[in-house]
Design an enzyme around this catalytic site. Structure first.
Site, mmCIF file in Angstrom:
data_model
loop_
_atom_site.group_PDB
_atom_site.id
_atom_site.type_symbol
_atom_site.label_atom_id
_atom_site.label_comp_id
_atom_site.label_asym_id
_atom_site.label_seq_id
_atom_site.Cartn_x
_atom_site.Cartn_y
_atom_site.Cartn_z
ATOM 1 C CD GLU A 19 8.591 15.301 -14.700
ATOM 2 O OE1 GLU A 19 9.603 15.235 -15.422
ATOM 3 O OE2 GLU A 19 7.462 14.995 -15.113
ATOM 4 C CD GLU B 35 2.077 17.452 -15.827
ATOM 5 O OE1 GLU B 35 2.309 16.489 -16.570
ATOM 6 O OE2 GLU B 35 2.956 18.217 -15.399
HETATM 7 C C1 GLA Z 1 5.491 15.795 -17.737
HETATM 8 C C2 GLA Z 1 5.568 17.303 -17.783
HETATM 9 C C3 GLA Z 1 4.519 17.894 -18.696
HETATM 10 C C4 GLA Z 1 4.426 17.134 -20.005
HETATM 11 C C5 GLA Z 1 4.211 15.673 -19.732
HETATM 12 C C6 GLA Z 1 4.102 14.898 -21.017
HETATM 13 O O1 GLA Z 1 4.482 15.328 -16.949
HETATM 14 O O2 GLA Z 1 5.434 17.901 -16.521
HETATM 15 O O3 GLA Z 1 4.865 19.215 -18.971
HETATM 16 O O4 GLA Z 1 5.584 17.322 -20.767
HETATM 17 O O5 GLA Z 1 5.315 15.203 -19.002
HETATM 18 O O6 GLA Z 1 3.340 15.498 -21.966
#
Ligand code: GLA
Length: 359
Positions: A157, A267
Site C-alpha cells: 500500500e 486478500e
Molecule cells: C490491509 C492489509 C491487511 C489487513 C487488511 C485489513 O488490506 O494489507 O494486512 O490488515 O488491511 O484486515
C-alpha cells in the site's frame, strides 16, 4: 451445506491451477476445528497480523541492544504459524514487510524513542534500519523454515493518489515522510539480497484496478522492473457485493499480467451484509464468476500463482469491524460449513477443466 472438514478440498480442486490460500490468525490456530478446516481446504496461508512489523519488533530488547540501526525481533507468534504450515504441508505467503500501518512510530524515531513527538531519524538511518530489518526477517524465516515461504509482500500500500503526493505515492506514511520515495526500491533491493532461491517478491495493494490508482502502481512496478526487483503484483481484492465490477477488475488484472508479473489475489473477500438465501446466492454467483475469470486469464497465459481469501469463516471476518455492519463475505460459515459460494468456486474449477479440455 457440508462440514468444511469433510467436504471436497478447494486446494485439491485448484491444484493444477494455483494455490488457494486463507489469512489465519493465532486465535484460529488454537482451535482444533479450525486447524482441521485449514489443513483440508487450503494450500497456502497468510498471517493476518503475526508477521507484520508491529508483531515482530521488540522495543525493550532493541534498546538493550544499544544499536542505532539494528533492532531486536521476536518471532514466537510467527514461528508458531510457520510451524503449523510446515506440519500440514501448506505453503506461506509472507505478509508484510514494509507498510505505513502496523509499524510502530518508534521504528522511525531518533534513538528508538516512543515519545509521540520524538524527532524522526534521518533518511539514511531509516533506510539502514529498513535493510537490517528485512535481512534479519528473511534470514530467520529462511534458516528456520527453509522452502516454506514462497513469496514476500515486500511493500504494501505505498500508492494512494487521493493524498495528492507526487507520482500518486502515499504521503501519510512515515516511510514517505522520512525517505521520500526512496524506501520503495530500497526495500526491494534488500529483499533481493535476503530472498532464498525460488521466492518471489511482491508489491501488494487494494483497489489496484481503479484507473487512477492502477496508473500510479504501474509506474512503480515499471521502475522496479527496470532494476529486476519485483516478480509479482498482489491484488488485495476486498470487494463489495453492492458495487462489484468484475469486468473492470479483469481489465486491471490483465494489465499487470501483461507486464510479465506473477499475479496473486492476496486478500479476497466480498462484503455481503445479508446472511439470507438470496444475498448468499448473489455472493455465490460473484465468487463463481470471479474464479471463472481467474481461470480464463490463466488460459490466456497470465501467471496466476495464488488466490487467498482474507479469513477462513464468516465468524472472524474483519469486515464486521471495518464496515460497522454485519458481513458474511467468505466461503465457510461460522459453523464451519460450506456455503453456496464454496460450491460456486468448486463448480468454476470443474467448468475450467472442461474449457481447458476444449481448448
Ligand atoms: C490491509 C492489509 C491487511 C489487513 C487488511 C485489513 O488490506 O494489507 O494486512 O490488515 O488491511 O484486515
Amino acid at each position: 451445506m457440508q462440514d468444511a472438514c469433510l467436504a471436497p478440498s478447494l486446494g485439491e480442486a485448484y491444484r493444477e491451477h494455483f494455490l488457494i490460500g486463507a489469512a489465519v490468525n493465532a486465535h484460529m490456530l488454537r482451535d482444533e476445528q479450525y486447524q482441521r478446516l485449514i489443513r483440508r481446504q487450503f494450500t497456502s496461508i497468510t498471517a493476518e497480523n503475526e508477521m507484520k512489523p508491529e508483531s515482530l519488533l521488540d522495543r525493550e530488547a532493541t534498546l538493550a541492544l544499544g544499536d542505532p540501526i539494528r533492532c531486536a525481533l521476536r518471532f514466537d507468534l510467527a514461528d508458531r504459524m510457520l510451524s503449523f504450515a510446515q506440519a500440514c504441508g501448506i505453503r506461506v505467503r509472507y505478509h508484510t514487510i514494509v507498510w505505513h500501518n502496523q509499524t510502530p512510530r518508534w521504528f522511525f524515531a531518533e534513538g528508538w524513542s516512543d515519545a509521540p513527538d520524538a524527532p524522526l531519524a534521518d533518511t539514511e538511518t531509516v533506510l539502514s534500519r529498513q535493510e537490517a530489518y528485512i535481512l534479519q526477517v528473511m534470514e530467520h524465516v529462511n534458516r528456520v523454515f527453509p522452502g516454506l515461504v514462497y513469496c514476500w509482500d515486500v511493500v504494501n500500500e505505498a500508492v494512494e493518489p487521493a493524498q495528492g503526493g507526487p507520482d500518486g505515492l502515499r504521503t501519510h506514511s512515515l516511510w514517505y515522510q522520512t525517505t521520500g520515495s526512496a524506501f520503495l526500491a530500497h526495500a526491494f533491493r534488500a529483499a533481493r539480497k535476503g530472498q532464498a532461491e525460488g521466492q518471489l517478491l511482491f508489491y501488494n495493494d487494494y483497489n489496484s484496478y481503479f484507473p487512477e490508482k492502477q496508473e500510479a502502481i504501474l509506474k512503480v512496478l515499471k521502475n522496479l522492473q527496470a532494476e529486476h526487483l519485483v516478480d509479482g503484483m498482489g491484488m488485495q481484492t476486498h470487494l463489495d457485493i453492492g458495487s462489484l465490477d468484475l469486468p473492470a477488475f479483469e481489465t486491471g488484472a490483465r494489465a499487470y499480467a501483461k507486464m510479465g508479473l506473477t499475479l496473486h489475489i492476496t486478500e479476497m473477500d466480498i462484503h455481503c451484509p445479508g446472511a439470507d438465501e438470496e444475498s448468499q446466492a448473489l455472493l455465490a454467483k460473484a465468487y463463481g464468476d470471479f474464479f471463472a475469470m481467474l481461470l480464463r486469464l490463466q488460459r490466456e497465459g497470465a501467471k496466476i500463482g495464488c488466490a487467498t481469501l482474507w479469513g477462513v469463516t464468516d465468524q472472524y471476518t474483519w469486515l464486521r469491524f471495518f464496515r460497522k455492519q454485519e458481513s458474511y463475505p467468505l466461503l465457510f460459515s461460522g459453523e464451519l460449513k460450506t456455503k453456496p459460494a464454496f460450491d460456486a468456486v468448486m463448480d468454476a474449477a470443474k467448468a475450467g477443466e472442461a474449457a481447458a479440455a476444449r481448448w
